[in-house]
Structures are given as C-alpha cells and as structure tokens.
Design a protein around this motif. Sequence first.
Motif, short mmCIF file in Angstrom:
data_model
loop_
_atom_site.label_atom_id
_atom_site.label_comp_id
_atom_site.label_asym_id
_atom_site.label_seq_id
_atom_site.Cartn_x
_atom_site.Cartn_y
_atom_site.Cartn_z
N SER A 12 24.93 20.80 1.24
CA SER A 12 23.53 20.73 0.82
C SER A 12 23.32 21.61 -0.41
CB SER A 12 22.61 21.17 1.96
OG SER A 12 22.83 22.54 2.26
N VAL A 13 22.17 21.45 -1.04
CA VAL A 13 21.84 22.22 -2.23
C VAL A 13 20.46 22.83 -2.02
CG1 VAL A 13 21.43 22.11 -4.72
CG2 VAL A 13 23.18 20.66 -3.70
N THR A 14 20.35 24.13 -2.24
CA THR A 14 19.06 24.80 -2.13
C THR A 14 18.49 25.02 -3.53
OG1 THR A 14 19.69 25.88 -0.06
CG2 THR A 14 17.84 26.85 -1.27
N LEU A 15 17.28 24.55 -3.72
CA LEU A 15 16.58 24.71 -4.99
C LEU A 15 15.52 25.80 -4.84
CD1 LEU A 15 15.84 20.93 -5.65
CD2 LEU A 15 17.83 22.24 -6.40
N ARG A 16 15.44 26.66 -5.83
CA ARG A 16 14.41 27.72 -5.85
C ARG A 16 13.74 27.70 -7.21
NH1 ARG A 16 15.15 30.83 -1.45
NH2 ARG A 16 17.22 30.86 -0.54
N TRP A 17 12.45 28.00 -7.24
CA TRP A 17 11.72 28.03 -8.50
C TRP A 17 10.63 29.08 -8.43
CZ3 TRP A 17 11.71 24.09 -4.96
CH2 TRP A 17 10.52 23.83 -4.29
N GLU A 18 10.23 29.51 -9.61
CA GLU A 18 9.15 30.49 -9.73
C GLU A 18 7.82 29.76 -9.83
OE1 GLU A 18 9.42 33.86 -9.62
OE2 GLU A 18 11.55 33.54 -9.20
N SER A 29 9.82 14.00 -2.92
CA SER A 29 8.92 14.26 -1.79
C SER A 29 9.22 15.61 -1.14
CB SER A 29 9.05 13.16 -0.74
OG SER A 29 8.60 11.94 -1.24
N MET A 30 10.50 15.95 -1.04
CA MET A 30 10.88 17.23 -0.44
C MET A 30 10.41 18.39 -1.32
SD MET A 30 14.68 16.27 0.92
CE MET A 30 15.00 17.83 1.73
N ILE A 31 10.59 18.26 -2.62
CA ILE A 31 10.19 19.32 -3.55
C ILE A 31 8.67 19.48 -3.56
CG2 ILE A 31 10.07 19.97 -6.01
CD1 ILE A 31 12.88 18.66 -6.28
N ASN A 32 7.95 18.38 -3.51
CA ASN A 32 6.49 18.41 -3.59
C ASN A 32 5.80 18.64 -2.26
OD1 ASN A 32 6.16 17.99 -6.42
ND2 ASN A 32 6.85 15.90 -6.10
N HIS A 33 6.56 18.75 -1.18
CA HIS A 33 5.97 19.00 0.13
C HIS A 33 5.20 20.32 0.09
CE1 HIS A 33 5.67 19.90 4.40
NE2 HIS A 33 5.84 18.59 4.58
N PRO A 34 4.02 20.37 0.71
CA PRO A 34 3.21 21.60 0.67
C PRO A 34 3.94 22.86 1.12
CG PRO A 34 1.92 19.79 1.56
CD PRO A 34 3.33 19.28 1.40
N VAL A 35 4.77 22.76 2.15
CA VAL A 35 5.51 23.95 2.62
C VAL A 35 6.50 24.41 1.54
CG1 VAL A 35 7.13 24.82 4.34
CG2 VAL A 35 5.23 23.37 5.06
N ALA A 36 7.22 23.46 0.93
CA ALA A 36 8.17 23.82 -0.13
C ALA A 36 7.43 24.44 -1.31
CB ALA A 36 8.94 22.58 -0.59
N GLN A 37 6.25 23.95 -1.63
CA GLN A 37 5.48 24.49 -2.74
C GLN A 37 5.01 25.91 -2.44
OE1 GLN A 37 4.84 23.16 -5.93
NE2 GLN A 37 6.57 21.97 -5.19
N ILE A 38 4.68 26.20 -1.21
CA ILE A 38 4.25 27.55 -0.84
C ILE A 38 5.43 28.52 -0.86
CG2 ILE A 38 3.42 28.97 1.09
CD1 ILE A 38 1.61 26.53 1.82
N GLN A 39 6.56 28.11 -0.27
CA GLN A 39 7.71 29.01 -0.18
C GLN A 39 8.54 29.00 -1.47
OE1 GLN A 39 9.61 27.55 3.36
NE2 GLN A 39 10.66 25.89 2.30
N ARG A 40 8.34 27.99 -2.33
CA ARG A 40 9.03 27.83 -3.61
C ARG A 40 10.54 27.66 -3.46
NH1 ARG A 40 4.96 31.55 -5.06
NH2 ARG A 40 3.35 30.51 -6.27
N TRP A 41 10.95 26.99 -2.41
CA TRP A 41 12.35 26.61 -2.26
C TRP A 41 12.45 25.46 -1.27
CZ3 TRP A 41 14.81 26.63 2.44
CH2 TRP A 41 14.27 27.45 3.44
N VAL A 42 13.53 24.70 -1.39
CA VAL A 42 13.79 23.60 -0.48
C VAL A 42 15.30 23.35 -0.45
CG1 VAL A 42 13.54 21.74 -2.19
CG2 VAL A 42 13.04 21.27 0.20
N THR A 43 15.82 22.94 0.69
CA THR A 43 17.23 22.58 0.81
C THR A 43 17.32 21.07 0.93
OG1 THR A 43 17.79 24.68 1.83
CG2 THR A 43 19.33 22.86 2.16
N ILE A 44 18.13 20.48 0.07
CA ILE A 44 18.30 19.04 0.03
C ILE A 44 19.67 18.69 0.60
CG2 ILE A 44 18.46 17.05 -1.50
CD1 ILE A 44 16.71 18.67 -3.46
N HIS A 45 19.67 17.76 1.54
CA HIS A 45 20.91 17.30 2.17
C HIS A 45 21.24 15.90 1.69
CE1 HIS A 45 20.88 20.60 5.12
NE2 HIS A 45 19.58 20.46 5.06
#
Length: 101
Positions: free
Chosen positions: A74-80, A26-42
């Motif tokens: 935490s872990v920050t994920l980034r993708w292209e 859900s965090m990865i697929n969140h619209p904001v995460a999809q726009i910025q192409r990164w998310v931090t998971i705790h």
Amino acid sequence: MDENKLEGAAGQGMSGMEKLGLRVSSMINHPVAQIQRWVTIHRLDTDGEREWKEVIGLLSETDGIDMAYNEDGSVTLRWEACAEEDRPVEVIERVEEVAPF
C-alpha cells in the motif's frame, strides 16, 4: 437482481484507469482523510499493474504530497493544509438596524 450484473452495468463505460482514479480520488477527498491529512491507498486485485503505476506516478509528481511505500504494497499519502484551510474562520455578526418608520 444479481449484484455482479448491477456492478458490471454501472462500470461498463469506465476504463480501469478511470475506476482506479475515481477510487483514489474518493479516498483522498473523504472527510476523515481531509481532517487527518493522510490516507493509505491499497491496490485491489482488480487494479491493473499499469494503471496502478500510472496513478502512483501521477501522485508522486503532485506538489505537496508526501508518499510512503508500505511493506504490504500500500501507499500512504500525506499532505499539509492549504493556506486557505489555515485561515481562522471569521464570524460576521449581523447588526439589526432599527426600521426608520
């Protein structure tokens, strides 16, 4: 109704791994995460260590995801962007045809 009872009833059939996987997804697929192409998971207190390591392991094996381990655990994920996302949007204009009658 007590919120804890409601929460317990909703998650009764799900394992810890399923709950964590759903939360991370859900965090990865969140619209904001999809726009910025990164998310931090705790990791939450309710996340088991085995489940956390398994999810992080699966993410680390996923092509196209860069992971950064933060000091707070935490872990920050980034993708292209996928090739499909990079394509310019095509707008097709409808041409009104004159009725033949």
